[in-house]
Scaffold this motif. Sequence first.
Motif, PDB file in Angstrom:
ATOM      1  N   CYS A  12       0.848  -1.190   0.000  1.00 26.95           N
ATOM      2  CA  CYS A  12       0.000   0.000   0.000  1.00 26.95           C
ATOM      3  C   CYS A  12       0.886   1.243   0.000  1.00 26.95           C
ATOM      4  CB  CYS A  12      -0.902  -0.011   1.238  1.00 26.95           C
ATOM      5  SG  CYS A  12      -1.783   1.553   1.459  1.00 26.95           S
ATOM      6  N   CYS A  46       0.143   3.488   3.519  1.00 21.72           N
ATOM      7  CA  CYS A  46       0.560   3.096   4.880  1.00 21.72           C
ATOM      8  C   CYS A  46       1.662   2.041   4.864  1.00 21.72           C
ATOM      9  CB  CYS A  46      -0.641   2.606   5.679  1.00 21.72           C
ATOM     10  SG  CYS A  46      -1.167   0.936   5.225  1.00 21.72           S
ATOM     11  N   ASN A  63       1.580  -1.053   4.223  1.00 22.88           N
ATOM     12  CA  ASN A  63       1.178  -2.424   4.531  1.00 22.88           C
ATOM     13  C   ASN A  63       1.538  -3.324   3.339  1.00 22.88           C
ATOM     14  OD1 ASN A  63      -0.351  -4.811   5.110  1.00 22.88           O
ATOM     15  ND2 ASN A  63      -2.108  -3.898   4.034  1.00 22.88           N
ATOM     16  N   CYS A  86      -6.478  -1.219   0.504  1.00 21.73           N
ATOM     17  CA  CYS A  86      -5.709  -1.662   1.665  1.00 21.73           C
ATOM     18  C   CYS A  86      -6.643  -1.835   2.858  1.00 21.73           C
ATOM     19  CB  CYS A  86      -4.632  -0.634   1.975  1.00 21.73           C
ATOM     20  SG  CYS A  86      -3.728  -0.981   3.482  1.00 21.73           S
ATOM     21  N   CYS A 121      -5.267   0.553   6.124  1.00 18.81           N
ATOM     22  CA  CYS A 121      -5.571   1.987   6.240  1.00 18.81           C
ATOM     23  C   CYS A 121      -6.862   2.368   5.514  1.00 18.81           C
ATOM     24  CB  CYS A 121      -4.411   2.837   5.709  1.00 18.81           C
ATOM     25  SG  CYS A 121      -4.210   2.782   3.914  1.00 18.81           S
TER      26      CYS A 121
END
Length: 257
Positions: free
Chosen positions: A189, A192, A194, A215, A218
Amino acid sequence: MHLELLEVQRRVQGRIPLPWFELNADILTRHQAEARPLLRFEHIPLELSDLRLVVRQTADIMRRFGALEDADHQQVQALGRDMTLLDVIGRWYRAGAEKHAAPVGAGSPAEQHPAGSGMLDQVFTLAMRPFLSRCAQILQQRDELALWSHSHCALCGGEPDFSVITPAAERHLICGRCTLRWKFEPLTCPYCHNSDRSRITSFSTPDGQYRVYACDACSRYLKAYDGRRATRPVMPVVDSVATLPLDAAAMQRGYSG
Ligand SMILES: [Zn+2]
Ligand SMILES: [Zn+2]
């Protein structure tokens, strides 16, 4: 509305000289280490009369299509005539450029957006695009761009607002401010960072032309043009508008742009 905005931007962009700023592998390596975008506000080839014109025309078009309230329109028009326009735009640019950079030493908090930032941010993003995308043309052609691995823009620090999947199945992010494109992890992502694949939801349009990466950490999403089977290159403005139904689908699933 987007086509009219594009026309205004094209007209101005033809008059903008190519900017000059120093660029080599050492400089890019240093900026990469500090996550600091390359382009300083002073390097943007801004011509005040062109800037005023494009700010005012952008506001006119947005109001005509109901994307700007009357009061906001008047505020932008006044700003477009005001001597402080360059200062205000400068603050806006630096706030975006410094947002993601690693802090150098203590203190020096990033400057705040001017009042009414959401509306002004939208107008400035559109009005500055011809100037910033001219600067992006320089970096786009350079091999050194491959040294940049962050999720914000190497040139201006902006966030990606679209992306393209290349025939080699790489994902390139596209900056929402200057339209620079750069390679980034396809399943991480960009908002964020991730990278847990089980928490990235991906879905495409029935024809497979466009894709959404959403995502679950977030709750933000990014659209992509799938260039693997495409017959034309990505056209960010056109593709953004063509994929409005995908935005609706992503939002219906609880994600935000
Ligand atoms: Zn950018
Ligand atoms: Zn995320």
